[in-house]
Design a protein around this motif. Sequence first.
Motif, short mmCIF file in Angstrom:
data_model
loop_
_atom_site.label_atom_id
_atom_site.label_comp_id
_atom_site.label_asym_id
_atom_site.label_seq_id
_atom_site.Cartn_x
_atom_site.Cartn_y
_atom_site.Cartn_z
N MET A 1 16.33 45.28 57.03
CA MET A 1 15.17 45.38 58.15
C MET A 1 15.86 46.67 59.08
N GLY A 2 16.61 47.09 59.68
CA GLY A 2 17.04 48.28 60.34
C GLY A 2 16.53 49.18 59.59
N ILE A 3 16.35 49.28 58.24
CA ILE A 3 16.63 50.19 57.40
C ILE A 3 14.65 50.74 57.34
N ALA A 4 14.43 49.50 57.22
CA ALA A 4 13.13 49.68 57.00
C ALA A 4 11.93 49.72 58.23
N GLN A 5 12.64 49.96 59.36
CA GLN A 5 12.65 49.87 60.64
C GLN A 5 12.48 51.88 60.45
N GLU A 6 13.85 51.71 60.59
CA GLU A 6 13.61 53.07 61.07
C GLU A 6 13.16 54.46 60.31
N ASN A 7 12.22 53.88 58.92
CA ASN A 7 11.93 54.47 58.03
C ASN A 7 10.32 54.81 58.17
N ASN A 8 10.08 54.06 59.68
CA ASN A 8 8.59 53.61 59.77
C ASN A 8 7.98 53.24 58.61
N VAL A 9 8.40 52.04 58.32
CA VAL A 9 7.89 51.26 57.02
C VAL A 9 7.27 49.86 58.42
N LEU A 10 7.88 49.67 59.43
CA LEU A 10 7.89 48.53 59.84
C LEU A 10 8.31 48.77 61.38
N SER A 11 7.71 47.14 62.44
CA SER A 11 8.92 47.63 63.49
C SER A 11 8.70 45.92 63.76
N ILE A 12 9.98 45.40 64.12
CA ILE A 12 10.20 44.22 64.38
C ILE A 12 9.71 43.68 65.79
N LEU B 1 31.17 47.14 58.85
CA LEU B 1 32.65 47.47 59.40
C LEU B 1 32.81 49.43 59.82
N ASN B 2 31.69 49.96 59.53
CA ASN B 2 31.90 51.16 59.98
C ASN B 2 30.50 51.58 60.69
N LYS B 3 30.22 50.52 60.65
CA LYS B 3 28.79 51.20 61.68
C LYS B 3 27.29 51.18 60.76
N GLY B 4 27.07 51.25 59.73
CA GLY B 4 25.85 51.75 59.09
C GLY B 4 26.73 53.05 58.23
N VAL B 5 28.16 53.18 58.48
CA VAL B 5 28.01 54.77 57.48
C VAL B 5 29.34 54.76 56.74
N TRP B 6 29.32 54.71 55.29
CA TRP B 6 29.59 54.64 54.17
C TRP B 6 30.66 56.60 53.36
N ASP B 7 31.30 56.39 54.39
CA ASP B 7 32.60 57.74 54.11
C ASP B 7 32.15 58.45 55.20
N ARG B 8 31.14 59.31 54.24
CA ARG B 8 30.53 60.27 55.72
C ARG B 8 29.24 60.34 55.76
N GLU B 9 28.74 59.68 54.46
CA GLU B 9 27.15 59.22 54.49
C GLU B 9 26.51 58.15 55.29
N VAL B 10 25.20 58.59 56.30
CA VAL B 10 24.42 57.29 57.28
C VAL B 10 23.89 56.45 56.46
N ILE B 11 24.27 55.39 56.73
CA ILE B 11 23.45 54.56 55.49
C ILE B 11 22.33 53.76 56.50
N LEU B 12 22.42 53.40 57.72
CA LEU B 12 21.03 53.36 58.42
C LEU B 12 21.84 53.92 60.31
N ASN B 13 21.23 54.76 60.09
CA ASN B 13 21.20 55.79 61.12
C ASN B 13 20.26 54.60 62.61
N ASP B 14 20.19 54.20 62.98
CA ASP B 14 19.46 53.76 63.97
C ASP B 14 20.58 52.56 64.64
N SER B 15 21.12 53.28 66.10
CA SER B 15 22.15 52.68 66.40
C SER B 15 22.36 51.37 67.10
N THR B 16 20.36 51.78 68.05
CA THR B 16 19.94 50.82 69.18
C THR B 16 20.74 49.53 68.34
N TYR B 17 19.28 49.45 66.96
CA TYR B 17 19.09 48.65 65.81
C TYR B 17 20.76 47.72 65.39
N PHE B 18 21.28 48.64 65.33
CA PHE B 18 23.03 48.01 64.49
C PHE B 18 23.01 47.14 65.53
#
Length: 371
Positions: free
Chosen positions: A122-133, A257-274
């Motif tokens: 859901m956080g990814i969907a919101q970040e991609n402007n698919v929806l807003s919670i 655990l790594n707050k939405g980042v896998w190695d150095r790739e950001v999977i969920l970029n919205d730190s506020t949502y996280f």
Amino acid sequence: MAYFKSVTMKILFLLLVLMHFSCSENETQVTVPEPNSMYFPDIDSQEWESSSPEELDWNSDAIDPLYDFLQQNNTRAFIVLKEGKIVLENYWGTTIQNTSEFDKNSNWYWASAGKTLTAFLMGIAQENNVLSIEDSSSTYLGSGWTSLEDDQERLIKIKHQLTMTTGLNYLVDDLNCTEPECLTYKTPPGTQWFYHNATYSLLRDIIENASGTSYNLFTDQKIEMKIGMNGSWIQSDYNKIYWSTARDMARFGLLVLNKGVWDREVILNDSTYFSDMVTTSQDLNPSYGFLWWLNGKETLIPPGFTSALAYPLASNAPEDLIAGMGRNGQFLDVIPSQNLVVIRMGEAPDDALVPINFHNDMWNYLNAIIF
């Protein structure tokens, strides 16, 4: 002179405004971390580095009592990661089909621990402007998805579904039923907390309708293919249940655990949502975020309860533990202060809706090893 002074002041003002908006935007974005001690297994390989309990100065003598406890309580899989590396891993019993021994390649259901995947998606969907919670759920489910009057129904937001505060009636025969006749009015949204599975299940429809993508494909594109998971959502009555190996669950735990980042790739970029996802989301049940359970709070409303109990989620566990918890004891534990991920899959250890007492006892055995 006055003219140039005026122009200069205007330029300075514009620069300050630009700096303000630049800083505000950066506050909600994840900063790609520099390489650190966290280990991430390769997404295209089954190889996974390990650390021994001895090199971490853990108490090895306490491992067998933990394993005995887990086996006696119908556990199938158990994993502990420290800074991403496997320290403990064991399997017991047979697969669901009882055709083979359960091992690292065996799939098992996450039950409601899979809600954590939905929260992340859901956080990814919101970040991609698919929806807003903050959107009304009716925007994506259409009018009449409940038995409420239209004006009442439109007040229910996606955020209420994420936080179990829709206000829909829990005094129904089947809390899994997503048909409109099962979704009736009890209180205004945001004024009642109850673990209502049907309202959660409808979040998948919201994501599918908003994105135009099947739930399995959306999960694969946004999470699985990026971190090496190979699970699947499988229909079960009104629900879709996520199935995967224990190591797949551990991969997702490591991502969180790594707050939405896998190695150095950001999977969920919205730190506020996280941050909102893994902290108290409302005043009614401090031990609940966005579909994540939170430890270290003064009160807890467990699944099936209507009022708060005066104790935390797991008194034996670290206070900053966040957990995905599912029926029959599916547990995904993330402990940021210790860089730990703990996975338990298996059959029911007791007859509780979610075996919270078993979970707390498990941490008593873990404490003897780790701390």
